[in-house]
Write a protein that holds these residues in place. Sequence first.
Motif, PDB file in Angstrom:
ATOM      1  N   ASP A 171       0.837  -1.213   0.000  1.00 19.38           N
ATOM      2  CA  ASP A 171       0.000   0.000   0.000  1.00 19.38           C
ATOM      3  C   ASP A 171       0.864   1.252   0.000  1.00 19.38           C
ATOM      4  N   VAL A 172       1.912   1.267   0.849  1.00 20.03           N
ATOM      5  CA  VAL A 172       2.793   2.440   0.913  1.00 20.03           C
ATOM      6  C   VAL A 172       3.522   2.638  -0.409  1.00 20.03           C
ATOM      7  N   LEU A 173       4.064   1.570  -0.966  1.00 19.62           N
ATOM      8  CA  LEU A 173       4.801   1.675  -2.232  1.00 19.62           C
ATOM      9  C   LEU A 173       3.884   2.170  -3.355  1.00 19.62           C
ATOM     10  N   GLN A 174       2.650   1.709  -3.360  1.00 25.06           N
ATOM     11  CA  GLN A 174       1.726   2.147  -4.408  1.00 25.06           C
ATOM     12  C   GLN A 174       1.347   3.609  -4.237  1.00 25.06           C
ATOM     13  N   SER A 175       1.070   4.035  -3.007  1.00 24.15           N
ATOM     14  CA  SER A 175       0.655   5.422  -2.774  1.00 24.15           C
ATOM     15  C   SER A 175       1.774   6.401  -3.090  1.00 24.15           C
ATOM     16  N   VAL A 176       3.023   5.982  -2.901  1.00 23.56           N
ATOM     17  CA  VAL A 176       4.153   6.876  -3.155  1.00 23.56           C
ATOM     18  C   VAL A 176       4.520   6.901  -4.634  1.00 23.56           C
ATOM     19  N   SER A 177       4.529   5.720  -5.265  1.00 28.64           N
ATOM     20  CA  SER A 177       4.982   5.645  -6.654  1.00 28.64           C
ATOM     21  C   SER A 177       3.880   5.938  -7.659  1.00 28.64           C
ATOM     22  N   GLY A 178       2.630   5.632  -7.304  1.00 25.86           N
ATOM     23  CA  GLY A 178       1.549   5.783  -8.271  1.00 25.86           C
ATOM     24  C   GLY A 178       1.610   4.775  -9.401  1.00 25.86           C
ATOM     25  N   MET A 179       2.369   3.690  -9.207  1.00 24.57           N
ATOM     26  CA  MET A 179       2.554   2.662 -10.245  1.00 24.57           C
ATOM     27  C   MET A 179       1.781   1.404  -9.870  1.00 24.57           C
ATOM     28  N   GLY A 180       0.490   1.560  -9.630  1.00 28.26           N
ATOM     29  CA  GLY A 180      -0.317   0.440  -9.190  1.00 28.26           C
ATOM     30  C   GLY A 180      -0.289  -0.768 -10.108  1.00 28.26           C
TER      31      GLY A 180
END
Length: 310
Positions: A171-180
Amino acid sequence: MRASTNPELTAAWATVPDVAKAQERHQEAVKLRRDFSRGAAPAEALTALQGEVIATFTATGKWPADYAKRAAKAHAEAVVWEAEAVALRRLEDVTKAEAENIRDSLSADVLRHLRGRLTEILDAAKSAGEALGDATSAEQAIEAGGDALDAWRRLTALLRDYANVRAASWDVLQSVSGMGPRLRQWRDAGHGQIRGVRLDNVPAHIVDVMRSGAFTIEYLVWLARSGAAFIAESYDDLEANAMAATEPVTYDDRGPLRDLSPTVKAAPEPMPSQIFPHSLAPSLGVLEAAPKQPTVTANPGDPTPYTPSF
């Protein structure tokens, strides 16, 4: 950051209160803009007033003597409303950008907290796995009883914590990168859970668990014993992990070997000459005797029928 039912994610973000504060300010700005009364821009207000007085004149033949004052008032009120509406829209945009910037800059702290939780969970799982012995199911643990049963109970709770920590990290990696989409692709392929071990060297049933996300106690114990579990520090770290797991182990800088030695082929047989009835012997001019007509050795045959194509 958004509201979540994952206790590990909530606790991780709570370690950086500046993120929560910035998010709270943004939500307050959103509420202010939504609660602000609806109004009209100056041009819209004047157009509405003009339509009103024109309709009155059309019906009664009278033009209002106070039109200019009414127009000035409507325009002034619209200017006041528009000024605040524009400011509130900008306030929402600014607080959103500020919250995102703080979240991105402090996400490393959140992931560091999750890595610490992962270490705690796996240390406890390794100890419980030793007490579990050869039991691989709840029935076997109940039958063994004693330490094995207690270990199974501890592992059941640890498995839930592990699943929450792993979900929080994604969740954190997705929210920061925007690369879902890319993150989901790597997660579904089993990447991002172990480092230093290629997936083709991992037991097939363990890889299946990694790819499905349906974590089991057997998988948790294997992971604790392997010492290869990790949580990516950033999107780039996760990308490097996925690439290392899929690229070839060795490279040949020279490229594929090719045999460039010459190929010797037999000389083709010469085609025999063909002399047709219409053939003429070569002549050097009219001053010499006509040469003897050559012997005919071939017939031209019938021409190939013409087939039109469209």
